[in-house]
Design an enzyme around this catalytic site. Sequence first.
Site, PDB file in Angstrom:
ATOM      1  N   HIS A  86     -30.502 -20.499  26.992  1.00 13.82           N
ATOM      2  CA  HIS A  86     -30.661 -21.512  28.045  1.00 13.82           C
ATOM      3  C   HIS A  86     -31.207 -20.915  29.340  1.00 13.82           C
ATOM      4  O   HIS A  86     -31.695 -21.654  30.188  1.00 13.82           O
ATOM      5  CB  HIS A  86     -29.385 -22.344  28.243  1.00 13.82           C
ATOM      6  N   ASP A 222     -26.754 -18.695  21.568  1.00 13.61           N
ATOM      7  CA  ASP A 222     -27.388 -18.856  22.879  1.00 13.61           C
ATOM      8  C   ASP A 222     -27.945 -17.529  23.414  1.00 13.61           C
ATOM      9  O   ASP A 222     -27.405 -16.944  24.349  1.00 13.61           O
ATOM     10  CB  ASP A 222     -26.367 -19.452  23.855  1.00 13.61           C
ATOM     11  N   SER A 647     -24.344 -16.761  33.318  1.00 14.60           N
ATOM     12  CA  SER A 647     -24.993 -17.001  32.030  1.00 14.60           C
ATOM     13  C   SER A 647     -25.897 -15.835  31.673  1.00 14.60           C
ATOM     14  O   SER A 647     -26.706 -15.408  32.494  1.00 14.60           O
ATOM     15  CB  SER A 647     -25.858 -18.257  32.095  1.00 14.60           C
TER      16      SER A 647
HETATM   17  N1  ARG Z   1     -23.028 -24.794  30.257  1.00 11.81           N
HETATM   18  C1  ARG Z   1     -23.930 -23.703  30.247  1.00 11.81           C
HETATM   19  C2  ARG Z   1     -24.003 -23.048  31.613  1.00 11.81           C
HETATM   20  O1  ARG Z   1     -23.923 -23.688  32.617  1.00 11.81           O
HETATM   21  C3  ARG Z   1     -25.320 -24.116  29.901  1.00 11.81           C
HETATM   22  C4  ARG Z   1     -25.483 -24.528  28.519  1.00 11.81           C
HETATM   23  C5  ARG Z   1     -26.843 -25.066  28.228  1.00 11.81           C
HETATM   24  N2  ARG Z   1     -26.754 -25.901  27.072  1.00 11.81           N
HETATM   25  C6  ARG Z   1     -26.862 -27.245  27.088  1.00 11.81           C
HETATM   26  N3  ARG Z   1     -26.564 -27.906  26.014  1.00 11.81           N
HETATM   27  N4  ARG Z   1     -27.282 -27.908  28.156  1.00 11.81           N
HETATM   28  O2  ARG Z   1     -24.207 -21.861  31.702  1.00 11.81           O
END
Ligand code: ARG
Length: 713
Positions: A86, A222, A647
Amino acid sequence: MKNLKLSLIAIFFFIPISLFANEGMWFLMHIERLNHRDMQKMGLQLTPEEIYSINNQSLKDAIVQFNGGCTASIISSNGLVLTNHHCGYNAIAELSTAEQNHLKNGFWAKSFDEELKPQSLYVRYFVRMDDVSERILSQVNNSMSEKEREAAINKEIAKIQSENDEGGKYTVSVRSFFQGNEFYYFVYQDYTDVRLVGTPAESIGKYGGDTDNWEWPRHTGDFSLFRVYGDANGQPASYSTENVPLKSNYHLPVNISGVKENDFAMILGYPGRTNRWMPAEGIEQNVKYAYPAWVEGSKLSMDVMKKYMDEDESINLMYASQYAGIANYWKNRQGMIDALTKHGTAETKRKTESKFNKWAQKADNIGTYGNVINDINNYYALTNEKAQHDNYLLSLLRSSKFSVLPYRLGSGFENYANANEAKRQELLPRLKAFINGAYTDYHLPLEKEVLAEQLKLYTSKSNYGLPDLLSEMSGANFETYVESIFNLSMFSSKEGAMAFLDYPDPEILANDPLYKLSSALLTKYREQPEALEQPLNDYQRSYRLLVNGLKESGISKIQYPDANSTLRLTYGKVRALPKDSRNDAAVNNYTTFKGVLNKYVPNDDEFDLPKDMLNVNKGKDYGRYANENGELSVNFLTDNDITGGNSGSPVLNGKGELIGLAFDGNIEAMAGDVIFDKDLQRTINVDIRYVLWLIDNYSNAKNIVDELTIVTK
Ligand code: ARG
């Protein structure tokens, strides 16, 4: 039950409390003084010097900030960069077309020359940091207004920057901590030639989509891989075929021996923002005014965007990244509303503040701290409606390209129109490049509909006053309005905007309807109402004093500063959540590839998988990547203290070897940004063995595996 709990408390009583110190986002330069003994007890085998050293190679050399908003690590001597899928998403989508769809199908470069360069992507290396609190605070005094204070601080900051940037070689950033009570400077080096090396298909890298986002049990691959390039001397250089992979000072070894409950785990990265001292009324304001508007506005844009994205793959590729960003925070903010409400966080903070206020009213303290709580509460009471308004407006600005672009471009046009011929010739190439960049990858019908829908929502919901241009328009037909201003505006097409450069008439600009709308919206967004000037000043000052006073009085035990996109370390351990029937794994601290297949829904938007993935599993031979039960571990849980911006951060064992990749938090602990819950909060990580299995066995990208330093014990 009750008894069991009591006896557990009795047992735990003899274990030093620090064993539970999973809370905290620590500065690397303070590890030795504040954390090292604690970390050693928990399983760290490195010295502080091996984690952070200015002169010698250390862990910090392998941690980079990735494109401003994420973290990544260096995992080979040739500048191979590992981050989340991501985090690479925008670049991957940009490098994809409906015909060569790397986002959809995945991509693996077989050699350096197959690696793909996206338009703009940079990684930032951390060189060093230091405390400049005394120097900066000696420039200010208590009689200054907040504005004067800021000006004095900025002047000193500029000096510190120019003393340390070595003539532009480094980026120097001076940041405030503990709400303006301490200051540190950070020296960075940025590399802008960064290329895509490999990525799994989106159905693997974003498996579970928004349904599983922020949730556990999780089954997402991811990750994505990039490479940093520099010139022949290893210095940053803009893209060139002459550039070479950057030799790494240090790269992380990868450990594939696996993780188990209570294993030590630390994460280094760039957490974006926490507000652990946020006052009670600030939390109330977010829960009741700001976040509901954010959630409502985001969902509206998502629905419009999705309709067009589903129709056409090339439209999908244009908007996939923006959509994912909006959807991510749409769910996050709703999660925050729910968690803050459920845990009564504002009430907890109110109790702390009332303790603080008692302390503040004592004779010794009243002069400095007497008004702190009053000033803070007064400001929030005055700004609830504004907060709601600002969030509706922000969600409009965030999702509508044509609410922002005309104003930004128009400001350039204004300069251009007012310049003499020589100056115009100088501005021309930049403006043309800007226009060429701005008018790509959008779909006009989608843009018109998003703008019309957002204007409808904004004008109908704001109780705070609208820009003059819109004040009479509540309930108007916004489809017709938007259609007509697009018909009349030069900003509705690239040709229209380019034409202005041939006939730069300021009057035409001033009367352009999209320019007028865009200016009105952005002016409103930046407006600082006079009536709020004094309350804002008092609030800022009091918030700073609150944090200082909470620390001075000992009422708050927090010893680490809030996250603000600076490099931090958090340590904790692998830690299960209570048993969950949705997880097939033996312990609820990891998930399995079987779990991936259990969730599989053919052709679904979120739970589809590449067809060959199903066959691959038939043999069920995961080789050296299998866990002790012969399964393929996919994701695992630790109790580290992270937030957005972390992330892509590496998860490291006690020897500093890579065991996973942090990519998410759990929704139940979404109050974590304002109050850390040591029992609830978890970090969700991709197991490095799943990453390697996907690269090595599934995608057959042996060239990448060969670059790594793999440790098996
Ligand atoms: N929740 C994750 C973060 O803020 C991002 C994940 C991205 N995936 C998604 N399905 N939008 O780091």
